[in-house]
Write an enzyme that holds these catalytic residues in place. Sequence first.
Site, PDB file in Angstrom:
ATOM      1  N   SER A 172       0.836  -1.211  -0.158  1.00  0.00           N
ATOM      2  CA  SER A 172       0.137   0.088  -0.057  1.00  0.00           C
ATOM      3  C   SER A 172       0.752   1.204  -0.030  1.00  0.00           C
ATOM      4  O   SER A 172       2.042   1.149   0.660  1.00  0.00           O
ATOM      5  CB  SER A 172      -0.887   0.220   1.138  1.00  0.00           C
ATOM      6  OG  SER A 172      -1.934   1.051   1.218  1.00  0.00           O
ATOM      7  N   GLU A 173       0.490   2.340  -0.943  1.00  0.00           N
ATOM      8  CA  GLU A 173       1.548   3.237  -1.210  1.00  0.00           C
ATOM      9  C   GLU A 173       1.821   4.174  -0.142  1.00  0.00           C
ATOM     10  O   GLU A 173       2.844   5.108   0.153  1.00  0.00           O
ATOM     11  CB  GLU A 173       1.275   4.031  -2.514  1.00  0.00           C
ATOM     12  CG  GLU A 173      -0.153   4.655  -2.352  1.00  0.00           C
ATOM     13  CD  GLU A 173      -0.984   3.690  -3.107  1.00  0.00           C
ATOM     14  OE1 GLU A 173      -1.150   2.276  -2.966  1.00  0.00           O
ATOM     15  OE2 GLU A 173      -1.871   4.156  -3.791  1.00  0.00           O
TER      16      GLU A 173
END
Lengths: 230, 218
Positions: free
Chosen positions: B47-48
């Site tokens: 997840s960024e």
Amino acid sequence: MPLLDKTCDMAEAIARIPDGARIMLGGFGVPGTPFCLIRELVRQGQKGLTIIKNDANETGMGVDWLLENGQVARLITSHIGLNPRAMQMMNDGRISVEFVPQGILAERIRCAGAGMLGFVSDIGVGTLMAEGKPEVRVGDRSGILETALGADFALVHAADADTFGNLRYAATACNFNPLIAMAAKTTIAEAETVLAPGGIAPDDVHTPGPFVDLVVALPELSEVYGVVER
Amino acid sequence: MSLNARERMLRRAARDIGAGMTVNLGIGLPTQVLKYVPADLAVCLHSENGIAGVGPVRDRANADRNLIDAGGAYVSPLPGTAYFDSAVSFAIVRGGRLDLTFLGAFEVAANGDLANWIIPGRLTPGAGGAIELAQKARKVAVITTHTDKHGAPKIVVRCTLPLTAPGCVQRIFTDMAVCDVTPEGLRLSELAEGVTVAQVIAATGAPLIVPQTPLPRF
């Protein structure tokens, strides 16, 4: 050899910020957003600010307070999709918004913090994001020049600080905080817990004290830091 | 889109996630794919906002206020999860460590061009991390309704909106079909249950290559 005590009263810390300042804010969504420092900035009412933050928070939170209070002239960000007010103000021309790809925003900030002038990347080539940026050849590849992005102030949220300004972040509250902490002329960190030097083990320090100018101890955490009900 | 069609689309997209992959699920429909990934599959979700090894979503009562995914859902750690800052997170993306990303779309073109970050003057959310994900993940697949809420095709010959990245999309999952971007053009590869080839052609704004052999159903 003792290390300097950088703890400071919140109002005094924020009072250093003048009108028209460029301010970086930590946070990706709620985690890591320095809500108390932002709240104090709203109370003091500095105007014409350039805000540099990953996102514009959501309605009724953080950056949205500054927008509602008319304090923001310009927003440099990657995403404002969860804040309808930010999108409306942009489309009405009441604020100017510069969109930067998220990782390029992070890297431009890191670059300023590391004392570099810029870097070459191929992100956004062939899109609007590359328009107006100088093209650079590196060997047989071509990219665009991305310039370092610094600021006058960084407002950081940490789980723990010691009085010298060593910081530790919790889980996804890390995000942009360690990057902006390096990239501003004055870095102000709010911390949930402020410890004596040595309170954070040397191996556990995420942001080393030399990057931090002022440490503000948070009172009991308000609801805005909690789990969001949607 | 009926609930059933949406579920079939997401379930089908989830089948493209293989053991050992590092995968990023974009905000919106793509995040929903998680529900259909087998619990015992060895996959690392990125997840960024700074997680490798995203674990199951938690309800509000059990949420950790400091642990969200990029879409804002409260998630959990797994044994082996790592957290990191946003520069490291995008080093993972740009450095080519992502095997697959699923992204949403405003428009996707037959040549693989993707537009999903701005409708100038109207809807201006910004790209977040989508530009880097679209450009640097080894495989980019779009998950979208086949048409917009007015019934207009979202799959087009050329995007009219500003691009997220040119020529980045390899596969498109919709509620009606799976389509693949090929050098010869857009190929219809699979059909949703109860949908005909003629219906897909009518709902698509670009020419489709339709194989002569019967198409798999999902």
